[in-house]
Enzyme design. Sequence first.
Site, mmCIF file in Angstrom:
data_model
loop_
_atom_site.group_PDB
_atom_site.id
_atom_site.type_symbol
_atom_site.label_atom_id
_atom_site.label_comp_id
_atom_site.label_asym_id
_atom_site.label_seq_id
_atom_site.Cartn_x
_atom_site.Cartn_y
_atom_site.Cartn_z
ATOM 1 N N GLU A 86 0.766 -0.868 -0.025
ATOM 2 C CA GLU A 86 -0.398 -0.365 0.065
ATOM 3 C C GLU A 86 0.753 0.789 -0.394
ATOM 4 O O GLU A 86 1.652 1.560 0.635
ATOM 5 C CB GLU A 86 -0.461 0.062 1.146
ATOM 6 C CG GLU A 86 -1.980 1.209 0.764
ATOM 7 C CD GLU A 86 -1.991 0.914 -0.003
ATOM 8 O OE1 GLU A 86 -3.338 0.405 -0.642
ATOM 9 O OE2 GLU A 86 -2.350 2.540 -0.609
ATOM 10 N N LYS A 135 -0.319 7.778 1.731
ATOM 11 C CA LYS A 135 -0.037 8.869 3.126
ATOM 12 C C LYS A 135 -1.293 9.384 3.861
ATOM 13 O O LYS A 135 -2.454 9.538 3.859
ATOM 14 C CB LYS A 135 0.115 10.027 2.191
ATOM 15 C CG LYS A 135 1.127 9.426 0.803
ATOM 16 C CD LYS A 135 1.430 10.595 0.076
ATOM 17 C CE LYS A 135 0.725 11.854 -0.562
ATOM 18 N NZ LYS A 135 0.054 10.821 -1.361
ATOM 19 N N PHE A 173 8.772 16.907 -2.885
ATOM 20 C CA PHE A 173 9.241 16.006 -1.074
ATOM 21 C C PHE A 173 10.917 16.886 -1.053
ATOM 22 O O PHE A 173 12.130 16.021 -1.225
ATOM 23 C CB PHE A 173 10.002 14.557 -1.597
ATOM 24 C CG PHE A 173 8.708 13.635 -0.181
ATOM 25 C CD1 PHE A 173 7.656 13.680 -0.142
ATOM 26 C CD2 PHE A 173 9.716 13.125 0.378
ATOM 27 C CE1 PHE A 173 6.877 13.408 0.363
ATOM 28 C CE2 PHE A 173 9.163 11.959 1.099
ATOM 29 C CZ PHE A 173 7.859 12.460 1.524
ATOM 30 N N CYS A 186 6.669 4.622 9.081
ATOM 31 C CA CYS A 186 6.957 3.872 7.951
ATOM 32 C C CYS A 186 7.824 4.162 7.570
ATOM 33 O O CYS A 186 9.386 3.428 7.335
ATOM 34 C CB CYS A 186 5.937 3.976 6.990
ATOM 35 S SG CYS A 186 4.122 4.001 6.860
HETATM 36 P P1 NAD Z 1 -1.628 0.505 12.744
HETATM 37 O O1 NAD Z 1 -0.597 -0.021 13.790
HETATM 38 O O2 NAD Z 1 -2.401 1.653 12.753
HETATM 39 O O3 NAD Z 1 -3.320 -0.989 12.891
HETATM 40 C C1 NAD Z 1 -2.604 -1.752 12.996
HETATM 41 C C2 NAD Z 1 -4.245 -2.840 13.571
HETATM 42 O O4 NAD Z 1 -3.935 -4.719 13.328
HETATM 43 C C3 NAD Z 1 -4.054 -2.527 15.093
HETATM 44 O O5 NAD Z 1 -5.408 -2.451 14.836
HETATM 45 C C4 NAD Z 1 -4.247 -3.522 15.467
HETATM 46 O O6 NAD Z 1 -4.552 -4.381 16.731
HETATM 47 C C5 NAD Z 1 -4.276 -4.865 14.641
HETATM 48 N N1 NAD Z 1 -3.820 -5.765 14.330
HETATM 49 C C6 NAD Z 1 -2.560 -6.158 15.040
HETATM 50 N N2 NAD Z 1 -2.150 -7.913 14.728
HETATM 51 C C7 NAD Z 1 -3.730 -8.614 13.985
HETATM 52 C C8 NAD Z 1 -4.436 -9.522 14.438
HETATM 53 N N3 NAD Z 1 -3.081 -11.089 14.637
HETATM 54 N N4 NAD Z 1 -4.837 -10.222 13.902
HETATM 55 C C9 NAD Z 1 -6.043 -8.798 13.427
HETATM 56 N N5 NAD Z 1 -5.510 -7.401 13.989
HETATM 57 C C10 NAD Z 1 -4.144 -7.457 14.336
HETATM 58 O O7 NAD Z 1 -0.839 -0.128 11.985
HETATM 59 P P2 NAD Z 1 -0.928 0.638 9.977
HETATM 60 O O8 NAD Z 1 -0.200 2.105 10.108
HETATM 61 O O9 NAD Z 1 -2.310 0.352 9.588
HETATM 62 O O10 NAD Z 1 0.385 0.033 8.702
HETATM 63 C C11 NAD Z 1 -0.692 -1.638 8.500
HETATM 64 C C12 NAD Z 1 0.547 -1.587 7.910
HETATM 65 O O11 NAD Z 1 0.705 -1.219 6.413
HETATM 66 C C13 NAD Z 1 2.161 -2.018 8.394
HETATM 67 O O12 NAD Z 1 2.586 -2.583 7.157
HETATM 68 C C14 NAD Z 1 2.499 -0.401 7.483
HETATM 69 O O13 NAD Z 1 4.612 -0.311 7.049
HETATM 70 C C15 NAD Z 1 1.361 -0.648 6.583
HETATM 71 N N6 NAD Z 1 2.302 0.371 5.681
HETATM 72 C C16 NAD Z 1 1.518 2.098 6.608
HETATM 73 C C17 NAD Z 1 0.841 3.232 6.236
HETATM 74 C C18 NAD Z 1 0.463 4.322 7.142
HETATM 75 O O14 NAD Z 1 0.369 5.267 6.199
HETATM 76 N N7 NAD Z 1 0.695 4.494 8.214
HETATM 77 C C19 NAD Z 1 1.277 3.404 4.368
HETATM 78 C C20 NAD Z 1 1.223 2.127 3.725
HETATM 79 C C21 NAD Z 1 1.906 0.959 4.294
#
Ligand code: NAD
Length: 464
Positions: free
Chosen positions: A160, A163, A261, A272
């Site tokens: 994904e 942003k 950027f 990230c």
């Molecule tokens: P986050 O911490 O906001 O959310 C993760 C969620 O997963 C939490 O609610 C947690 O309770 C849940 N979780 C943990 N273990 C679980 C399980 N076994 N079953 C079900 N739910 C579970 O994380 P995020 O910011 O959404 O990021 C998620 C992934 O996406 C990461 O790898 C991150 O690097 C990637 N990512 C994030 C972004 C961003 O802008 N935040 C953008 C692109 C990619």
Amino acid sequence: MKVCILGTGYVGLVTGACFANMGNDVICADIDEKRIEGLNKGEVELPFWEPGLDDLVRDCARAGRLTFTSDIGEAIRAAAFQFIAVGTPQGDDGAADLSAVFAAAREIGRNIASYSVVVDKSTMPVGTAAKVKAIVAEEVERRVARGEERVEFDVVSNPEFLKQGSAVLDFEKPDRIVIGVDGERSEKLMRELYAQFVRSNNPILVMDIPSAEMTKYAANAMLATRISFMNEMAQICERVGADITHVRAGIGSDERIGQKFLYAGLGYGGSCFPKDVQALYHRALEADYGPKILKAVHEVNQSQKGFMARRLIKHFENGHGRGETPPPGECRVALWGLSFKPETDDMREAPSLVIMDILTEAGMRVSVFDPKAMGKGLEAIEKFIPADRRERIEPAGDMYDALSGADALFLVTEWNEFRSPDFGRIKELLKTPVIFDGRNIFDPKRMIESGFDYHCIGRLLEKP
Ligand code: NAD
């Protein structure tokens, strides 16, 4: 299409809501029961603030296309796409901690009821999809050994690129959709699922799985590199008498470089860039390569987060040529902005935490204000700042309230409401008219003409 999303964080919730908005049947599951409770309330309570997401989630939930559960098995059994969107935080050694991914994979293997596409949505180092496949297969085989019918599945990588701050728009109108596959069946289904998000100018890029996994890390590493590069250029500009804003305009107009950027500031934060640069570094080490650029990108960022706070302390230590400036231990600093960037309340790896740590360690008091991150900010302060120094940090009711009795304003996050403040009022409220602008958002000439002692990053200041 019936879609299960495991993890209702920034990525999971946005992905779920956007697929539901296109008419799919989406069930989001999370192990965090409080989160699910909030999402299931009549007036949906989102676990974080993201522009436009609350309306989208509410509308889709009311229409019955988006549901939430903490029963992970139930969610998986109801769907044919199993999205893994759980966190992949930095582990103690710097490598990605994949325990949540593997736990999700195990639940998928235990519960898939029919052929499923398991989608690695989280950011996962190269080789993780193969491990996810092995875990799901192991659980499926256990079920077969118990006499159940074998259920087939494929694993794909679909990183994904959204942003935070414009996540819904980014998901709905992506620059590209990257899909790593190892077979036609899953490719066809993924293309169908994403069909509504594809336009002429945003291709679906289908590739092998390791390349898709690597693409996400390479993208974040490149963006982090641009930030550290510009911060290094700004440091050099200051020392050689050049202005980073002119340099930025000068290089950004080269099409090969581009305008975006290229801003000097207080370093990158968030959930990230920091962890992904580190995870890629560690993945490369595992593969017997010691990355040199990634190491430097990280080091520049670490020093950039704190350099302006250290400069502020020095400013007060030196008395800066004015007898009336108090020594650091008697100073109060007004901090504008806590979140790691504007338009989000996310505090993960926010430079503001490093800055508050440095200032309070020097004995300073800090009054803080952020338009959206006061709640999450105070929680993060609880975790990050040692207990004996926490009472030196006080939340303020609004941006001007933070200035009352302060000796300096420190602009940390460039929220729009901070861009054109009432400078007359700032001057009245501050005990000494000192501004440290960590994002270069104010005009140096105007600041100096208005009588401020103005500090910024890598820009020329012509003292009158
Ligand atoms: P986050 O911490 O906001 O959310 C993760 C969620 O997963 C939490 O609610 C947690 O309770 C849940 N979780 C943990 N273990 C679980 C399980 N076994 N079953 C079900 N739910 C579970 O994380 P995020 O910011 O959404 O990021 C998620 C992934 O996406 C990461 O790898 C991150 O690097 C990637 N990512 C994030 C972004 C961003 O802008 N935040 C953008 C692109 C990619």
